[in-house]
Structure formats: C-alpha cells, structure tokens
Design a protein around this motif. Sequence first.
Motif, PDB file in Angstrom:
ATOM      1  N   LYS A   1       0.834  -1.187   0.000  1.00  0.00           N
ATOM      2  CA  LYS A   1       0.000   0.000   0.000  1.00  0.00           C
ATOM      3  C   LYS A   1       0.877   1.249   0.000  1.00  0.00           C
ATOM      4  N   ARG A   2       0.467   2.253  -0.772  1.00  0.00           N
ATOM      5  CA  ARG A   2       1.151   3.557  -0.721  1.00  0.00           C
ATOM      6  C   ARG A   2       0.406   4.437   0.283  1.00  0.00           C
ATOM      7  N   ILE A   3       1.140   4.893   1.297  1.00  0.00           N
ATOM      8  CA  ILE A   3       0.553   5.599   2.433  1.00  0.00           C
ATOM      9  C   ILE A   3       1.181   6.983   2.543  1.00  0.00           C
ATOM     10  N   THR A   4       0.346   7.983   2.825  1.00  0.00           N
ATOM     11  CA  THR A   4       0.809   9.334   3.112  1.00  0.00           C
ATOM     12  C   THR A   4       0.352   9.705   4.515  1.00  0.00           C
TER      13      THR A   4
ATOM     14  N   PRO B   1       0.664  13.352  -3.297  1.00  0.00           N
ATOM     15  CA  PRO B   1       0.725  12.758  -4.636  1.00  0.00           C
ATOM     16  C   PRO B   1      -0.319  11.690  -4.916  1.00  0.00           C
ATOM     17  N   GLY B   2      -1.084  11.296  -3.901  1.00  0.00           N
ATOM     18  CA  GLY B   2      -2.082  10.252  -4.097  1.00  0.00           C
ATOM     19  C   GLY B   2      -1.566   8.889  -3.683  1.00  0.00           C
TER      20      GLY B   2
ATOM     21  N   ASP C   1      -9.018  13.946  -3.968  1.00  0.00           N
ATOM     22  CA  ASP C   1      -9.603  12.886  -4.794  1.00  0.00           C
ATOM     23  C   ASP C   1      -8.597  11.879  -5.337  1.00  0.00           C
ATOM     24  N   ASN C   2      -7.361  11.931  -4.855  1.00  0.00           N
ATOM     25  CA  ASN C   2      -6.361  11.018  -5.412  1.00  0.00           C
ATOM     26  C   ASN C   2      -5.905   9.959  -4.403  1.00  0.00           C
ATOM     27  N   TYR C   3      -6.695   9.737  -3.355  1.00  0.00           N
ATOM     28  CA  TYR C   3      -6.450   8.645  -2.416  1.00  0.00           C
ATOM     29  C   TYR C   3      -7.674   7.747  -2.368  1.00  0.00           C
TER      30      TYR C   3
ATOM     31  N   ASP D   1       9.421   1.348   1.745  1.00  0.00           N
ATOM     32  CA  ASP D   1      10.184   2.045   0.706  1.00  0.00           C
ATOM     33  C   ASP D   1       9.692   3.485   0.657  1.00  0.00           C
ATOM     34  N   PHE D   2      10.510   4.410   1.139  1.00  0.00           N
ATOM     35  CA  PHE D   2      10.106   5.802   1.212  1.00  0.00           C
ATOM     36  C   PHE D   2      10.137   6.462  -0.159  1.00  0.00           C
ATOM     37  N   ILE D   3       9.150   7.325  -0.396  1.00  0.00           N
ATOM     38  CA  ILE D   3       9.030   8.060  -1.647  1.00  0.00           C
ATOM     39  C   ILE D   3       9.508   9.481  -1.387  1.00  0.00           C
TER      40      ILE D   3
END
Length: 259
Positions: A3-6, A23-24, A54-56, A256-258
Amino acid sequence: MKKRITHISDTHNKHNQLNGLLPGGDLLIHSGDISSLGRKSEVERFVAWFNGIDNYTHKIFIAGNHDMTFESEVLYRKKAQYFDGTTDWDLPVVDGKPDWLKELLGIHLHPNVSYLENSDVTIDGIKIWGSPITPSFGYGWAFNKDRGHDINEVWNTIPMDTDIVITHGPIYGYCDKASNTNQNVGCEDLYHRLHEVKPHLHFAGHIHEAYGWGTIPYKDEWGDIYVFNGCSCNLRYEVYNPPIIFDYNFVSREIDFIM
C-alpha cells in the motif's frame, strides 16, 4: 500486499498549504489537531478540504487536543472564552459533541473518509485503530488522560489483531522529544501496549519539533514496528515539514520511502 501511504498531522487550519504535496495513493492518514480550537468554521473547512482530496482511495483522520469540540462543547467554550473573549452564544451548551459536529461526522463525510475515535475500520483486510487520547498536560485541553490506569483503560481496548495504530500523541522514546525540556514526553503506557498488539505501523503527531520516523526493532520475533510523527507545523505553527510518503508491504514488512 503493498500500500502507498501518506501521513500528515497537526495542520492547525493550514491544510491548504499542503495542496500540491499530496501525490495520491491508497491511504491518507491525519493524526489530529486539524484546527486551532475546534471552532465550527475551522472544522467545516478541514472536512471540505479532506473530502475534496480525490487522489487517495481511502482517507482517515482523528482529532487532537486542539480539536476541542470533538470531545466537548463545554470544554471548547471555556477555551474560547480565554482565547477569543467569547461569552455570548447563540445556542445553549450541550454535553459532549455539538449537534453540528455530530451531523458533519455522521452524514457529510465522503464514503471513503473515516473518522476514528477509540474505534477501528478495516480496509482491504487491514485493521486500523485510531484515538485522539494523549497523556495529560497543561490545563483544559481535549482528550487528556492521566498516565497509568486512566490512559490504559483506552489503550487496552486496542484490538490484538490491529495492523495500524493512529494516535495523536507519540509513544515514549520515539519522535517525542520536547525542545523546551529536551525530554521524551511520549506515552510509556502506549509503548508497552504496542509491544503486546504488535501492529505494523504507528502514526502520531502532537510534538511539532519531533517530526520524523523510527523503528521498534523486533525483526527476529515478529518484524519491526515502524513509528511516525507526521506533524506538518513546526513550533511556530508554520507548515514546514513535508508529508511522509512510503510504500509498505504488509506481507514482507518492507518499507520504501518516496522522496
């Protein structure tokens, strides 16, 4: 399962300054202090903003000690009298959350937005538990519990199968050092509870100057617990720290950090 998490926290009415920095992804998490005092106009502006991202795929937020009305209209009015000088009110005081807030949280959140208050939600098989509680400090702030028995009554309700824990305050010893005393001010009781629950991730905020992340290293036994302090604002309440963004694999426990 990746999962990509912010993660963000402690935006204190300045959430719009994060526009263009999100960034979503799969999950956006806010660890509380969305406002200055929990005024109706402040909360409405935050919810409109959070709804509008609207990008999550999913978005989750909790309250913090500054979000006074989320605990009690009575508590808020006492603080508003001190900070705003307000003594005249259009409506009689109510016990607990005001009706406008109950309605906002009840029917005006978008379907992919969850508000957690000592409660959990399961998304794609991932159980996420959130709480606004912090150890007591100062006077008259929201969701304060004394360390020890009182706060453990809350922490003991964290389900043992929780994958992500979101609290407003950090655990002791991790992203919790206060600059005015140079002491760790996080919650020892929550630290011990996380050792029992063994979640994958813990998200917090509250201590503005302690932004960052760390690990509780137990890889040989069950895998690291990654802990985060996502405070957007610094001690001057300026939006200074960027959102923390990463990919996390809930099977391999790799992160894995973005940048």
